[in-house]
Scaffold this motif. Sequence first.
Motif, PDB file in Angstrom:
ATOM      1  N   GLY A  61     -76.958  39.607 -10.794  1.00 51.16           N
ATOM      2  CA  GLY A  61     -75.949  39.961 -11.784  1.00 51.16           C
ATOM      3  C   GLY A  61     -75.049  38.832 -12.233  1.00 51.16           C
ATOM      4  N   ARG A  62     -75.248  37.622 -11.711  1.00 51.79           N
ATOM      5  CA  ARG A  62     -74.381  36.511 -12.087  1.00 51.79           C
ATOM      6  C   ARG A  62     -74.728  35.906 -13.449  1.00 51.79           C
ATOM      7  NH1 ARG A  62     -74.576  32.381  -7.423  1.00 51.79           N
ATOM      8  NH2 ARG A  62     -76.526  33.488  -6.923  1.00 51.79           N
ATOM      9  N   ALA A  63     -75.679  36.519 -14.148  1.00 53.11           N
ATOM     10  CA  ALA A  63     -75.991  36.095 -15.519  1.00 53.11           C
ATOM     11  C   ALA A  63     -75.548  37.146 -16.534  1.00 53.11           C
ATOM     12  CB  ALA A  63     -77.496  35.847 -15.653  1.00 53.11           C
ATOM     13  N   ALA A  64     -74.947  38.216 -16.055  1.00 53.28           N
ATOM     14  CA  ALA A  64     -74.632  39.359 -16.930  1.00 53.28           C
ATOM     15  C   ALA A  64     -73.632  39.002 -18.028  1.00 53.28           C
ATOM     16  CB  ALA A  64     -74.100  40.516 -16.101  1.00 53.28           C
ATOM     17  N   CYS A  65     -72.726  38.068 -17.783  1.00 52.75           N
ATOM     18  CA  CYS A  65     -71.646  37.806 -18.740  1.00 52.75           C
ATOM     19  C   CYS A  65     -72.125  37.071 -19.981  1.00 52.75           C
ATOM     20  CB  CYS A  65     -70.522  37.028 -18.082  1.00 52.75           C
ATOM     21  SG  CYS A  65     -70.951  35.310 -17.646  1.00 52.75           S
TER      22      CYS A  65
END
Length: 242
Positions: free
Chosen positions: A235-239
């Motif tokens: 989820g660290r690419a969600a932004c």
Amino acid sequence: MAGRRKKTAKGRRRRAAPVGVWRRLRRWLLWSALALVAVFALSLLAYRWVDPPATIYTWQEERRLGAISREPVPMARIAPVMARSAVAAEDANFCLHWGFDMAAIRDAIADGSVRGASTVSQQVVKNVWLWHGRNWARKALEAAITPLMEAAWSKRRVLEVYLNIAEFDEGVFGVEAAARHYFGVAAADLSAVQAARLAAVLPDPKGRSASRPSAALRQRAAAIVDGAATIARDGRAACFED
């Protein structure tokens, strides 16, 4: 007596003149500072949608080399794996911080170096508004501007600007120019390995080659491929992804 009064009046005028000059100088400096702040504020807002023009560094390189290669493209025309690779390589916690990765800064201080603590956001501020080189004046301005940019821009926009102004080889700026320069493809068509190799040259674009990678760069690129897959899963690419 009259002569003495005249001399006294002349002396007062001589003393008053420098005071007036300093007053005008202070007023000019104040208006100049306000003008610079206004120009910065307008550019900060405009660059949310408009690609930054030539920066101090690209202008210097164009003068030195005679020409540079740069072709800004929107994030929609950049392979998602390229965006993930750049974040995995340069700032794995990009989506989790507000411009400064405090954990990375603490680790760097513990190691006795600030190398590796600079976030993607800080690099964008340096490349768009400031100059290259290590000095306290630039670092202070960078520290002041970074949270303002983070508040004004989306994370996706920060990364988009970063990918379009980063240097990938001598005179080659931005991922579109880099993809064509190294691999003969558009940024949208980069493979995971190609994207990882481009990300691997970012710390030393003049000393590394994505198309002729050394053994160390191949090893680094393999780690970036894994890192890009990891931040996609956790989820660290969600932004910055749709």
